[in-house]
Design a protein around this motif. Sequence first.
Motif, short mmCIF file in Angstrom:
data_model
loop_
_atom_site.label_atom_id
_atom_site.label_comp_id
_atom_site.label_asym_id
_atom_site.label_seq_id
_atom_site.Cartn_x
_atom_site.Cartn_y
_atom_site.Cartn_z
N ARG A 162 0.82 -1.22 0.00
CA ARG A 162 0.00 0.00 0.00
C ARG A 162 0.85 1.26 0.00
NH1 ARG A 162 -4.97 -1.30 -1.76
NH2 ARG A 162 -5.66 -3.26 -0.79
N PHE A 163 2.16 1.12 -0.21
CA PHE A 163 3.02 2.30 -0.20
C PHE A 163 3.49 2.62 -1.61
CE2 PHE A 163 5.42 -1.47 1.26
CZ PHE A 163 6.30 -1.62 0.21
N TRP A 164 4.10 3.81 -1.76
CA TRP A 164 4.65 4.25 -3.04
C TRP A 164 5.79 3.33 -3.46
CZ3 TRP A 164 4.08 7.96 -6.87
CH2 TRP A 164 5.21 8.21 -7.68
N MET A 165 5.81 2.98 -4.74
CA MET A 165 6.90 2.17 -5.27
C MET A 165 7.20 2.64 -6.69
SD MET A 165 7.20 -1.98 -5.86
CE MET A 165 6.93 -2.35 -4.15
N ASN A 166 8.46 2.94 -6.96
CA ASN A 166 8.90 3.31 -8.30
C ASN A 166 10.36 2.89 -8.42
OD1 ASN A 166 8.81 4.47 -10.88
ND2 ASN A 166 9.57 6.42 -10.13
N ASN A 167 10.56 1.57 -8.53
CA ASN A 167 11.90 1.00 -8.36
C ASN A 167 12.26 0.07 -9.51
OD1 ASN A 167 10.57 1.22 -5.40
ND2 ASN A 167 12.75 1.75 -5.34
N ALA A 168 13.56 0.04 -9.79
CA ALA A 168 14.11 -0.84 -10.82
C ALA A 168 14.66 -2.10 -10.17
CB ALA A 168 15.21 -0.13 -11.58
N PHE A 169 14.55 -3.21 -10.90
CA PHE A 169 15.04 -4.51 -10.45
C PHE A 169 15.87 -5.13 -11.56
CE2 PHE A 169 11.27 -3.58 -8.07
CZ PHE A 169 11.42 -4.16 -6.83
N GLU A 170 16.88 -5.90 -11.16
CA GLU A 170 17.74 -6.61 -12.11
C GLU A 170 17.80 -8.08 -11.74
OE1 GLU A 170 21.37 -4.23 -13.64
OE2 GLU A 170 21.23 -3.78 -11.50
N GLY A 171 18.27 -8.88 -12.70
CA GLY A 171 18.49 -10.29 -12.43
C GLY A 171 17.20 -11.07 -12.25
N TRP A 172 16.38 -11.07 -13.30
CA TRP A 172 15.17 -11.89 -13.26
C TRP A 172 15.15 -12.83 -14.45
CZ3 TRP A 172 9.88 -10.56 -15.50
CH2 TRP A 172 9.98 -9.75 -16.63
N ASP A 173 14.31 -13.84 -14.37
CA ASP A 173 14.26 -14.85 -15.42
C ASP A 173 13.25 -14.52 -16.51
OD1 ASP A 173 11.87 -15.30 -14.17
OD2 ASP A 173 12.29 -17.37 -13.59
N GLY A 174 12.72 -13.31 -16.50
CA GLY A 174 11.77 -12.89 -17.52
C GLY A 174 10.36 -13.39 -17.31
N ARG A 175 10.08 -13.90 -16.12
CA ARG A 175 8.75 -14.45 -15.84
C ARG A 175 8.11 -13.76 -14.65
NH1 ARG A 175 7.98 -19.63 -18.23
NH2 ARG A 175 9.84 -20.31 -19.39
N ALA A 176 6.80 -13.60 -14.74
CA ALA A 176 6.02 -13.05 -13.63
C ALA A 176 4.62 -13.62 -13.71
CB ALA A 176 5.98 -11.52 -13.69
N ALA A 177 3.94 -13.64 -12.56
CA ALA A 177 2.56 -14.12 -12.51
C ALA A 177 1.72 -13.12 -11.72
CB ALA A 177 2.49 -15.50 -11.86
N ILE A 178 0.53 -12.85 -12.22
CA ILE A 178 -0.41 -11.95 -11.57
C ILE A 178 -1.73 -12.69 -11.41
CG2 ILE A 178 -1.57 -9.70 -11.66
CD1 ILE A 178 0.59 -8.92 -13.79
N LEU A 231 8.81 -1.63 -11.12
CA LEU A 231 7.52 -1.73 -10.46
C LEU A 231 7.11 -0.33 -10.02
CD1 LEU A 231 7.69 -4.92 -8.21
CD2 LEU A 231 6.35 -4.57 -10.29
N TYR A 232 5.91 0.05 -10.42
CA TYR A 232 5.41 1.40 -10.15
C TYR A 232 4.02 1.28 -9.54
CZ TYR A 232 3.60 6.11 -11.26
OH TYR A 232 3.04 7.36 -11.20
N MET A 233 3.88 1.79 -8.32
CA MET A 233 2.59 1.78 -7.63
C MET A 233 2.42 3.11 -6.91
SD MET A 233 2.71 -2.09 -6.06
CE MET A 233 3.65 -3.33 -6.95
N ARG A 234 1.27 3.71 -7.10
CA ARG A 234 0.99 5.01 -6.49
C ARG A 234 0.09 4.83 -5.26
NH1 ARG A 234 -0.38 8.80 -11.68
NH2 ARG A 234 -1.63 9.86 -10.09
N THR A 235 0.09 5.86 -4.43
CA THR A 235 -0.79 5.81 -3.25
C THR A 235 -2.11 6.53 -3.51
OG1 THR A 235 0.35 7.76 -2.37
CG2 THR A 235 1.11 5.62 -1.61
N ASP A 236 -2.13 7.42 -4.51
CA ASP A 236 -3.37 8.14 -4.83
C ASP A 236 -4.20 7.42 -5.89
OD1 ASP A 236 -1.48 8.63 -6.80
OD2 ASP A 236 -2.33 10.57 -7.33
N ARG A 237 -3.64 6.36 -6.51
CA ARG A 237 -4.36 5.55 -7.48
C ARG A 237 -4.09 4.09 -7.13
NH1 ARG A 237 -5.76 7.53 -12.67
NH2 ARG A 237 -6.61 5.41 -12.93
N THR A 238 -5.05 3.44 -6.54
CA THR A 238 -4.87 2.04 -6.15
C THR A 238 -5.61 1.10 -7.11
OG1 THR A 238 -6.76 2.20 -4.63
CG2 THR A 238 -4.56 2.62 -3.72
N ASP A 239 -6.04 1.64 -8.27
CA ASP A 239 -6.76 0.80 -9.23
C ASP A 239 -5.84 0.24 -10.30
OD1 ASP A 239 -6.31 3.34 -10.24
OD2 ASP A 239 -8.23 3.48 -11.30
N PHE A 240 -4.54 0.56 -10.26
CA PHE A 240 -3.60 -0.02 -11.22
C PHE A 240 -2.22 -0.12 -10.60
CE2 PHE A 240 -2.69 4.48 -12.00
CZ PHE A 240 -1.31 4.48 -12.16
#
Length: 296
Positions: free
Chosen positions: A201-217, A239-248
Motif C-alpha cells: 500500500r506504499f509508493w513504489m517506483n523501483n528498478a530490479f535486475e536479475g530476473w528470469d523474464g517471468r512473472a505471474a499476476i 515496479l510502479y505503484m501510487r498511493t493516490d491511485r490504487t486501481d492499477f
Amino acid sequence: MNKGHRGDEIELSHGDLSVRVSRRGAALTAATFRGKPFLLPAGGPDGIFASFPMVPFGNRVEGNTMSFGGRDYVFQRNCHDSLYLHGDGWISLWQLEESSSEHVQLSFSRDADGISPYAYRARQEIRLAGNRLALTLSVENRGEAALPFGLGQHPFFVRTPETRLTIAAERFWNERHDHLPGEPGSVPDDFDFSSSKPLPRFWMNNAFEGWDGRAAIAWPELGIQAALEADAALGRFMLYMRTDRTDFFCLEPMSHLPNGHHLPEFGGLMPLAPGEVLSGKVTIALSALPVQREER
C-alpha cells in the motif's frame, strides 16, 4: 480484415481475448479477457493508454544530458516532466503497416532534432494467439553515429484489493530525487515478490535486475490470472505503484535501467551502430484462476 477502426484505434480479438490499439503511441487503450479488463487506461499524455512502448529507451535522463563516443548530447523535456521521459514513441503518431483481426504492426520514424539526438525507426507488433497477447518492439539506429539504445513496455495492470504478484529479482535499486535510481542492493523484504503475495500500500517506483523474464499476476475477485514472459533482451523491470491511485500498478519489462546513460556500462543500454537493430518481446498469457476448494 481487422475487426474495425475507430478513428485512430483498431480492434483486435481472438477467442476470449480482445484489445484496442491506438495509432497514437502504438498503445493499447483497452484489454479484456472473457469480458474482464486486465489492463487499465491510466497512462500516456491524456491518461488513456493501458500500455505503451518505450523507445529509443525508457524512463528519464538525468540533467537531460549524456556523453557517448567522446561527444556530449542534450535533450529537451518532451512532456509534463522536467526530464526527457520514455522516449518519443508514446507521444507520437505511428503509421499502420499491417493489420488483421488478430494482429497489427505499426512503425514510427524520427530524425535527430533539438528535443533528442536520436534518429531511428521503431516497429511495434501486437498479436493475439490463443489466450496470449504478444508485444514485439524493435528499433533501428538510422543516425550517423552509434548511440546507446533501449526498449521497454509500460503496461498498466488492473489492481484489485486482493491482486497478487509473483516475480523474482536479484538486485533492487532505491529511488532518489527526480524519480531516478539511487543505489543498488539486495531486495528488501517489502519489495520481494519471489513468493506470491498481495501488492503493498506504499509508493513504489523501483528498478530490479536479475530476473528470469517471468512473472505471474492473480486477480481472485475477477477469477483470472496472467503469466508474463519477457525475452532475454528485456533483463530488467520496473515496479510502479501510487498511493493516490490504487486501481492499477505497472510492471515494466525493460532492456536497461532508468537513467542508464549515467550508469556503469550504460545500465544495460545497447550501443547500436548505424543500421543495427535491437528488439524485445513480451507475452501476457491469460487464463481462468483455479477455484480454491474449501477443506471439509
